[in-house]
Structure formats: C-alpha cells, structure tokens
Design a protein around this motif. Structure first.
Motif, PDB file in Angstrom:
ATOM      1  N   LEU A  40       0.819  -1.209   0.000  1.00  0.00           N
ATOM      2  CA  LEU A  40       0.000   0.000   0.000  1.00  0.00           C
ATOM      3  C   LEU A  40       0.858   1.266   0.000  1.00  0.00           C
ATOM      4  O   LEU A  40       0.456   2.291  -0.565  1.00  0.00           O
ATOM      5  N   ARG A  41       2.019   1.204   0.608  1.00  0.00           N
ATOM      6  CA  ARG A  41       2.893   2.379   0.651  1.00  0.00           C
ATOM      7  C   ARG A  41       3.593   2.635  -0.686  1.00  0.00           C
ATOM      8  O   ARG A  41       4.162   3.710  -0.890  1.00  0.00           O
ATOM      9  N   GLU A  42       3.539   1.670  -1.599  1.00  0.00           N
ATOM     10  CA  GLU A  42       4.123   1.882  -2.926  1.00  0.00           C
ATOM     11  C   GLU A  42       3.245   2.771  -3.808  1.00  0.00           C
ATOM     12  O   GLU A  42       3.704   3.299  -4.815  1.00  0.00           O
ATOM     13  N   PHE A  43       1.972   2.910  -3.443  1.00  0.00           N
ATOM     14  CA  PHE A  43       1.044   3.724  -4.214  1.00  0.00           C
ATOM     15  C   PHE A  43       0.985   5.142  -3.658  1.00  0.00           C
ATOM     16  O   PHE A  43       1.167   5.360  -2.463  1.00  0.00           O
ATOM     17  N   SER A  44       0.710   6.096  -4.539  1.00  0.00           N
ATOM     18  CA  SER A  44       0.378   7.427  -4.058  1.00  0.00           C
ATOM     19  C   SER A  44      -0.978   7.340  -3.368  1.00  0.00           C
ATOM     20  O   SER A  44      -1.725   6.368  -3.542  1.00  0.00           O
ATOM     21  N   MET A  45      -1.309   8.351  -2.594  1.00  0.00           N
ATOM     22  CA  MET A  45      -2.577   8.327  -1.886  1.00  0.00           C
ATOM     23  C   MET A  45      -3.754   8.204  -2.856  1.00  0.00           C
ATOM     24  O   MET A  45      -4.694   7.436  -2.617  1.00  0.00           O
ATOM     25  N   ALA A  46      -3.702   8.930  -3.956  1.00  0.00           N
ATOM     26  CA  ALA A  46      -4.800   8.892  -4.925  1.00  0.00           C
ATOM     27  C   ALA A  46      -4.930   7.512  -5.560  1.00  0.00           C
ATOM     28  O   ALA A  46      -6.039   6.970  -5.683  1.00  0.00           O
ATOM     29  N   ASP A  47      -3.814   6.924  -5.973  1.00  0.00           N
ATOM     30  CA  ASP A  47      -3.857   5.603  -6.601  1.00  0.00           C
ATOM     31  C   ASP A  47      -4.277   4.527  -5.601  1.00  0.00           C
ATOM     32  O   ASP A  47      -4.990   3.579  -5.951  1.00  0.00           O
ATOM     33  N   ARG A  48      -3.832   4.672  -4.360  1.00  0.00           N
ATOM     34  CA  ARG A  48      -4.219   3.718  -3.321  1.00  0.00           C
ATOM     35  C   ARG A  48      -5.727   3.785  -3.065  1.00  0.00           C
ATOM     36  O   ARG A  48      -6.402   2.764  -2.950  1.00  0.00           O
TER      37      ARG A  48
END
Length: 227
Positions: A40-48
């Motif tokens: 989950l930390r690999e994604f930006s907040m928007a993509d997550r």
C-alpha cells in the motif's frame, strides 16, 4: 509477485482485498500485513484510494474478511492473550482500514484498534512510528485517536510514558507539528495522560507539545491549479 497482483487487482479488486485481509494476521505468512503495508505504501494516496479504499467500501457488512477482523478485535479484552506478532499484524491491518470513506467501517475499525492496543504500549509505539507521518493525514489522525483511547484505558504509568515519548518524537519534537487540528489534539491528549499518571501535570519532559504551535500554513491551491 507484486507485478502479478497489480495486474489482477484491476479486474478483481474485491477478491484481492478479501485475500490480503484474510492472510494479514497470519504470522510468518508471505502475504501477511507486513506485505500489505509495503504494498500500500508503494502507491500514491490517490492511486491507493482508487483500488484499496473503494474496494473496502463494498466489503463492509458483507460477511467479508474485513467484517471478521473487526468483529474479532471488537471482542478482545485487555487480559486476552495474544502473541506480539499477532498484535502488530492485526493493528497494522486495522490501521489500513481507516482509509475508508464509509463512516461505519472506519468508526468500527477505530474502536477495534483501541481494543487491540489496550495495555500493549509496545504495540502502540510501533504503530505510531509507522503511521504518524503517513501521507494520508486522516489515517494518521485515526491511529493517534486509537492510541489516545488505549492510553486512556491504561493505568500503566511507565507504558503510557513510553507512548508519550514516541508521540513527542513523531509529532512535536520539531516544533512544527502537522497542521491538523484533531491529530495534534489526540497526540497532546496522550502526553496529558502520561503527565496525569506520573502525577506531574507541569512536567517539562515533553516540550513544545502544548499550544500555541508554529506549524507552517498548509499550501492552498489556487483556482487555476484546481481547474
């Protein structure tokens, strides 16, 4: 691999989340909460939010793994025996459920997180270390809210003092705490609880934790940037 999982989640988001949450609290499993946290930390907040947060919305109150985890944690008591690894995995997973825009899901997840953390200061400190500076300020706020709730249920002066040390380090030590009213209030509440248990309300052990603060004003986008 994460590459295969990313390809699969675009068409089977609910199944992916269901599987990850089911396995998240299993110690030593390669797809447990340690893996989920890293993913989950690999994604930006928007993509997550686009896959994880939206997917969670449909799993609440649907006899899913999300329901089972929250209902299980909601029945815990401070004297319930749990291995340290299981506590940390459960706390991490519940924290990631707090991204949800579903009010009932995030409120129940917050209360369940309080149950997991109560009388477990080491777990609280680890969670604060992991989430207090997360890019999603709402999750950071809710983690500190749960930590505050757990601290208020404890009479372990040394344990709550250790939590206050961690909160001070992550939130207040720089002198410019995150410009987030509730986050700062929950963080300060933990320190006030530690002072109360130490019977030293004027303690100077945690400087800069009381207002006024000198945080930088957040950047407000212009109308053209919004357009």
């Amino acid at each position: 691999t994460k590459e295969h999982l990313r390809g699969f989640m675009s068409h089977n988001t609910g199944d992916v989340i269901e599987t990850l949450v089911t396995l998240a609290t299993v110690p030593d499993h390669p797809l447990n909460a340690i893996y989920l946290n890293g993913l989950l930390r690999e994604f930006s907040m928007a993509d997550r939010d686009a896959w994880w947060t939206v997917g969670l919305h449909g799993l609440w109150d649907n006899q899913s793994s999300v329901d089972r985890l929250i209902h299980w944690a909601g029945r815990l008591w401070p004297h319930t025996h749990m291995e340290t690894a299981s506590v940390d995995l459960a706390a991490c997973t519940l924290s990631w459920l707090l991204t949800s825009s579903h009010r009932y899901l995030r409120d129940h997840a917050t209360k369940a997180l309080v149950r997991v953390l109560s009388w477990r200061p080491a777990a609280i400190g680890k969670l604060i270390d992991d989430f207090a500076e997360l890019d999603d300020a709402y999750v950071a706020e809710r983690v500190l809210a749960a930590a505050y709730g757990a601290a208020m249920r404890s009479t372990d002066a040394a344990g709550v003092s250790a939590i206050a040390d961690q909160v001070h380090s992550k939130v207040f030590a720089s002198g410019k705490p995150r410009p987030h009213l509730l986050l700062r209030d929950y963080a300060r509440g933990i320190i006030c609880r530690a002072r109360h248990l130490q019977k030293d309300l004027a303690s100077a052990k945690w400087p800069k934790s009381d207002p006024p603060y000198t945080s930088d004003w957040p950047k407000i986008p212009t109308s053209s940037e919004i357009d």
